[in-house]
Motif scaffolding. Structure first.
Motif, PDB file in Angstrom:
ATOM      1  N   LYS A  73       0.872  -1.151   0.022  1.00 44.09           N
ATOM      2  CA  LYS A  73       0.021  -0.027   0.141  1.00 44.09           C
ATOM      3  C   LYS A  73       1.014   1.358   0.216  1.00 44.09           C
ATOM      4  CE  LYS A  73      -3.936  -2.067   2.734  1.00 44.09           C
ATOM      5  NZ  LYS A  73      -4.707  -1.711   3.702  1.00 44.09           N
ATOM      6  N   THR A  74       0.278   2.221  -0.464  1.00 49.10           N
ATOM      7  CA  THR A  74       1.146   3.466  -0.310  1.00 49.10           C
ATOM      8  C   THR A  74       1.072   4.335   1.062  1.00 49.10           C
ATOM      9  OG1 THR A  74      -0.816   4.844  -1.382  1.00 49.10           O
ATOM     10  CG2 THR A  74       0.728   3.955  -2.902  1.00 49.10           C
ATOM     11  N   GLY A  75       1.795   5.016   1.283  1.00 45.10           N
ATOM     12  CA  GLY A  75       1.765   5.907   2.468  1.00 45.10           C
ATOM     13  C   GLY A  75       2.172   5.046   3.695  1.00 45.10           C
ATOM     14  N   TYR A  76       2.935   3.824   3.180  1.00 43.95           N
ATOM     15  CA  TYR A  76       3.665   3.244   4.380  1.00 43.95           C
ATOM     16  C   TYR A  76       5.154   2.895   4.001  1.00 43.95           C
ATOM     17  CZ  TYR A  76      -0.824   1.917   6.265  1.00 43.95           C
ATOM     18  OH  TYR A  76      -2.085   1.908   6.825  1.00 43.95           O
ATOM     19  N   SER A  77       6.102   2.771   4.714  1.00 43.95           N
ATOM     20  CA  SER A  77       7.379   2.565   4.467  1.00 43.95           C
ATOM     21  C   SER A  77       8.252   1.320   5.099  1.00 43.95           C
ATOM     22  CB  SER A  77       8.269   3.855   4.965  1.00 43.95           C
ATOM     23  OG  SER A  77       8.153   4.107   6.360  1.00 43.95           O
ATOM     24  N   THR A  78       9.320   0.893   4.572  1.00 43.74           N
ATOM     25  CA  THR A  78      10.180  -0.025   5.338  1.00 43.74           C
ATOM     26  C   THR A  78      11.540   0.622   5.129  1.00 43.74           C
ATOM     27  OG1 THR A  78       8.950  -1.892   5.099  1.00 43.74           O
ATOM     28  CG2 THR A  78      11.417  -2.067   4.718  1.00 43.74           C
ATOM     29  N   GLN A  79      12.530   0.197   6.215  1.00 44.91           N
ATOM     30  CA  GLN A  79      13.512   0.895   5.921  1.00 44.91           C
ATOM     31  C   GLN A  79      14.772  -0.168   6.000  1.00 44.91           C
ATOM     32  OE1 GLN A  79      14.123   4.083   8.931  1.00 44.91           O
ATOM     33  NE2 GLN A  79      15.509   2.973  10.106  1.00 44.91           N
ATOM     34  N   LEU A  80      15.835   0.137   5.213  1.00 46.21           N
ATOM     35  CA  LEU A  80      16.992  -0.511   5.081  1.00 46.21           C
ATOM     36  C   LEU A  80      18.127   0.042   6.259  1.00 46.21           C
ATOM     37  CD1 LEU A  80      18.949  -2.784   4.034  1.00 46.21           C
ATOM     38  CD2 LEU A  80      19.717  -1.024   2.283  1.00 46.21           C
ATOM     39  N   ASP A  81      18.106  -0.775   7.322  1.00 47.06           N
ATOM     40  CA  ASP A  81      18.969  -0.092   8.467  1.00 47.06           C
ATOM     41  C   ASP A  81      20.391  -0.380   8.366  1.00 47.06           C
ATOM     42  OD1 ASP A  81      16.924   0.642   9.934  1.00 47.06           O
ATOM     43  OD2 ASP A  81      16.342  -1.412  10.690  1.00 47.06           O
ATOM     44  N   ASP A  82      20.805  -1.542   7.715  1.00 46.36           N
ATOM     45  CA  ASP A  82      22.260  -1.900   7.525  1.00 46.36           C
ATOM     46  C   ASP A  82      22.486  -2.715   6.230  1.00 46.36           C
ATOM     47  OD1 ASP A  82      24.944  -1.623   8.021  1.00 46.36           O
ATOM     48  OD2 ASP A  82      24.987  -2.807   9.810  1.00 46.36           O
ATOM     49  N   LEU A  83      23.727  -2.308   5.519  1.00 45.62           N
ATOM     50  CA  LEU A  83      24.057  -3.356   4.614  1.00 45.62           C
ATOM     51  C   LEU A  83      25.588  -3.052   4.517  1.00 45.62           C
ATOM     52  CD1 LEU A  83      23.338  -5.495   2.212  1.00 45.62           C
ATOM     53  CD2 LEU A  83      22.957  -3.370   0.789  1.00 45.62           C
ATOM     54  N   LYS A  84      26.134  -4.238   4.520  1.00 45.27           N
ATOM     55  CA  LYS A  84      27.724  -4.230   4.178  1.00 45.27           C
ATOM     56  C   LYS A  84      28.047  -5.594   3.730  1.00 45.27           C
ATOM     57  CE  LYS A  84      28.328  -2.956   8.603  1.00 45.27           C
ATOM     58  NZ  LYS A  84      28.799  -2.676   9.832  1.00 45.27           N
ATOM     59  N   LEU A  85      29.199  -5.525   3.147  1.00 42.41           N
ATOM     60  CA  LEU A  85      29.917  -6.829   2.697  1.00 42.41           C
ATOM     61  C   LEU A  85      31.267  -7.093   2.954  1.00 42.41           C
ATOM     62  CD1 LEU A  85      31.505  -6.673  -0.241  1.00 42.41           C
ATOM     63  CD2 LEU A  85      28.982  -6.298  -1.142  1.00 42.41           C
ATOM     64  N   TRP A  86      31.607  -8.264   3.273  1.00 42.38           N
ATOM     65  CA  TRP A  86      33.204  -8.132   3.136  1.00 42.38           C
ATOM     66  C   TRP A  86      33.742  -9.335   2.408  1.00 42.38           C
ATOM     67  CZ3 TRP A  86      29.587  -8.093   7.198  1.00 42.38           C
ATOM     68  CH2 TRP A  86      30.052  -7.288   8.377  1.00 42.38           C
ATOM     69  N   THR A  87      34.864  -9.192   1.299  1.00 44.12           N
ATOM     70  CA  THR A  87      35.321  -9.991   0.855  1.00 44.12           C
ATOM     71  C   THR A  87      36.257 -10.915   1.629  1.00 44.12           C
ATOM     72  OG1 THR A  87      37.325  -8.847   0.403  1.00 44.12           O
ATOM     73  CG2 THR A  87      35.457  -8.775  -1.304  1.00 44.12           C
ATOM     74  N   LEU A  88      36.195 -12.259   1.534  1.00 47.31           N
ATOM     75  CA  LEU A  88      36.908 -13.267   2.286  1.00 47.31           C
ATOM     76  C   LEU A  88      38.022 -13.887   1.573  1.00 47.31           C
ATOM     77  CD1 LEU A  88      33.659 -14.856   3.923  1.00 47.31           C
ATOM     78  CD2 LEU A  88      34.794 -12.773   4.749  1.00 47.31           C
ATOM     79  N   ARG A  89      38.843 -14.318   2.626  1.00 48.32           N
ATOM     80  CA  ARG A  89      40.234 -15.001   2.102  1.00 48.32           C
ATOM     81  C   ARG A  89      39.907 -16.483   2.245  1.00 48.32           C
ATOM     82  NH1 ARG A  89      42.905 -17.409   6.028  1.00 48.32           N
ATOM     83  NH2 ARG A  89      42.732 -16.882   8.203  1.00 48.32           N
ATOM     84  N   LYS A  90      40.808 -17.184   1.451  1.00 45.66           N
ATOM     85  CA  LYS A  90      40.363 -18.486   1.463  1.00 45.66           C
ATOM     86  C   LYS A  90      41.170 -18.993   2.699  1.00 45.66           C
ATOM     87  CE  LYS A  90      41.006 -20.081  -3.411  1.00 45.66           C
ATOM     88  NZ  LYS A  90      41.620 -20.802  -4.179  1.00 45.66           N
ATOM     89  N   SER A  91      40.587 -20.269   3.317  1.00 42.63           N
ATOM     90  CA  SER A  91      41.310 -20.954   4.482  1.00 42.63           C
ATOM     91  C   SER A  91      42.633 -21.375   4.040  1.00 42.63           C
ATOM     92  CB  SER A  91      40.411 -21.606   4.961  1.00 42.63           C
ATOM     93  OG  SER A  91      39.282 -21.483   5.476  1.00 42.63           O
TER      94      SER A  91
END
Length: 608
Positions: free
Chosen positions: A584-602
């Motif tokens: 519905k219009t007139g309502y909202s949702t919020q993205l509070d946090d978004l992050k990513l990390w590249t990871l190394r191999k074990s």
């Protein structure tokens, strides 16, 4: 060898390594399945994680054990040769799952460790087949080098089979442990006793756990006590999400505590023989889209339950099931665990299956399966939960309830998340700018901008948090697998059905025969009532995702876990895109946090 393909460019090159994970425990080749003989070796300061291993190929043959050792559960020394393998005279049909204790056969701690395992004498062994006496024996072995090599005991077999007065569907996968709660129930001195369980079932009656006491001064002496629990065939507390099947395997018992220090007896079991449903079944309307969930389409599930210990009328200990859930709703199975004495935590591993890849491709790549990331388990209790929220929870697995005088509820469930040491894999962090982002819209999908790693990543961690408004239909993420963003995996929460869905249909389009059915799990966002302000607050929706070439492990609010396999040709993630759908219009949702990390191999060194 001919491989069906829509894209010849990607049909053959680098097949062996294309989908091979980089930070999971995996041997160089062969089939890996159940984790075995997990523990901490105090003399060397190393963690030991064994695994059942068929080193000669991707399929069942020469069923052996392999082992990995680590100082931190992140970088591993993985052996190239089996640590224990069948011979012409012993364990002739293979070495099945088992456990280890950090003591010698006389119960003395030092450099020697002792393992127990099921020795297969006759194949096939399956719960739907008549059980052949002598097909499964209990064997024991010791190691002086932290599990790299094992020496069989001259006392074998420790047990010749299940109790003679029952007809079983299975009897395997020993687990030996100290159990303070059982000591207290039986009025025994704590820490001076060992108990053991062997998983299986009683034909035409129930899956079960066979309970034994073990002489702590002579580990070869086992005494049968009782069947600890008999829930019945295909017993369930929440029928819409699967049952407890006909036979159990790789079963363990843990005592876990919540924030207040209250103890819970938790049983973790691999469940076989769950009732399966198809579109033609008369109950299919009731089950609806849940028919697509992996337990209901495969007949196998990774379950847990909380039980209450008590003495029966005959004086034997019994465990009464109180509430239950799924440890994982995806490809994670045969969970086994270790207690980390350095941190006082319970760490669990599971087998990540290769079931969605056709046999032809498994044969070509020469390996199948690997171990999950280490997960930490504990119990958590949340107070002041509203009655309307509990009404939703009672239809779904995973929760125990206590009604308070206020009319509100305290709910208790299993908390699980990646072991905190996994953070050592992080390299580059990328954060979504200008947070929080408030989304206003009508009834359509709003795609926010793509958050990209510096370079397409084969190994990545993602953290996202949403505060959902009252008219939010769905919220989630797309993980992109090619430069033009035409291949992607969707992970989202459906707020109307209260389900988390991993849509894999568009994650790979080149190699036919790869299964891409969605993974589905129930999930309810908890609502608490503040008596002082008379307001209701809903917790945020939190996704914690680990991508490793072809592996996804997704944790949702540290209560629900879904592991799955995706097979993008690139084996990469090019970016993550959040989205929201509002009704519905007139309502909202919020993205509070978004992050990513590249990871190394074990660091996966291969030792001799």
């Amino acid at each position: 060898m001919s491989i069906p393909t829509n894209d010849d460019e990607h049909s053959h090159p680098h097949t062996v390594e294309r989908w091979r994970p980089g930070f999971h425990v995996i041997p160089k080749s062969g089939r890996l399945d159940n984790p075995c003989a997990l523990g901490y070796h105090a003399a060397s300061g190393l963690y030991i994680v064994g695994f059942r291993w068929c080193p000669k190929g991707w399929n069942w043959e020469n069923i052996s054990w392999g082992v990995a050792q680590s100082a931190d559960l992140i970088d591993w020394d993985v052996s190239k040769e089996p640590s224990l393998q069948p011979s012409a005279v012993e364990d002739t049909c293979g070495i099945s799952t088992g456990c280890m204790v950090d003591m010698n056969v006389d119960g003395i701690s030092g450099g020697t460790i002792t393992c127990f395992y099921t020795s297969a004498q006759i194949l096939p062994i399956h719960y739907i087949l008549p059980y052949q006496g002598g097909s499964e024996l209990l064997h024991m072995a010791t190691s002086e080098d932290g599990g790299k090599t094992w020496q069989r005991s001259s006392s074998n077999p420790v047990l010749f089979g299940p109790p003679s007065n029952v007809s079983v569907t299975g009897w395997r996968d020993p687990y030996v442990f100290h159990w303070d709660s059982m000591d207290q129930l039986l009025r025994r001195c704590p820490k001076r006793n060992l108990y053991a369980i062997i998983a299986g079932g009683i034909r035409d009656r129930s899956p079960t756990i066979f309970l034994y006491s073990v002489d702590i001064k002579d580990l070869s002496r086992w005494t049968y006590m009782t069947t600890l629990i008999l829930p019945g065939r295909n017993f369930t507390l929440t029928p819409l999400w699967g049952d407890f099947g006909l036979n159990w395997e790789v079963t363990s018992i843990l005592t876990l505590k919540n924030e207040a220090g209250q103890s819970f007896e938790i049983v973790i079991a691999g469940v076989e023989g769950c009732r399966m449903f198809s579109q033609g079944d008369q109950d299919s309307r009731m089950f609806g889209r849940r028919l697509q969930s992996r337990p209901l389409r495969t007949g196998r599930a990774q379950k847990w339950f909380s039980g209450r210990l008590h003495l029966a009328h005959d004086g034997r200990p019994k465990l009464q099931m109180r509430f239950s859930g799924h440890l994982d709703y995806g490809t994670f199975y045969a969970a086994n665990s270790l207690f980390d004495p350095l941190l006082g935590e319970r760490v669990v591993y599971g087998w990540i299956l290769e079931d969605d890849l056709p046999d032809e491709l498994k044969q070509m790549q020469g390996w199948s399966g690997f171990l999950s990331l280490p997960r930490t388990l504990k119990m958590t209790s949340v107070q002041n939960i509203t009655q309307s929220c509990v009404a939703l929870l009672t239809q779904r697995p995973g929760f125990g309830y206590e009604r308070c005088q206020s009319g509100l509820f305290t709910v208790t469930t299993l908390w699980q998340g990646p072991d905190h040491r996994v953070r050592k894999l992080r390299e580059v962090e990328v954060t979504f700018e200008c947070l929080p982002v408030i989304v206003y819209s009508a009834a359509d999908r709003v795609l926010l901008r793509v958050l990209r790693p510096p370079q397409p990543a084969a190994h990545m961690e993602v953290w996202a948090s949403f505060s959902l408004g009252p008219c939010t239909t769905a919220a989630g993420l797309r993980l992109y697998h090619n430069p033009d963003l035409s291949l992607y995996t969707i992970i989202h929460f459906d707020a109307e059905s209260h389900e988390v869905i991993i849509d894999r249909a568009n994650s790979c389009n080149a190699l036919r025969g790869i299964k891409t059915e969605p993974e589905i799990a129930p999930h309810v966002l908890l609502e608490t009532f503040d008596c002082s302000t008379q307001t209701v607050t809903q917790e945020p929706l939190v996704f914690h995702i680990y991508f490793d070439v072809s592996s996804l492990e997704v944790f949702i609010n540290n209560r629900v876990a879904i592991s799955t396999r995706i097979y993008p040709q690139s084996g990469l993630c090019f970016g993550v895109q959040p989205f929201v759908i509002l009704s519905k219009t007139g309502y909202s949702t919020q993205l509070d946090d978004l992050k990513l990390w590249t990871l190394r191999k074990s660091g996966l060194q291969k030792s001799s």
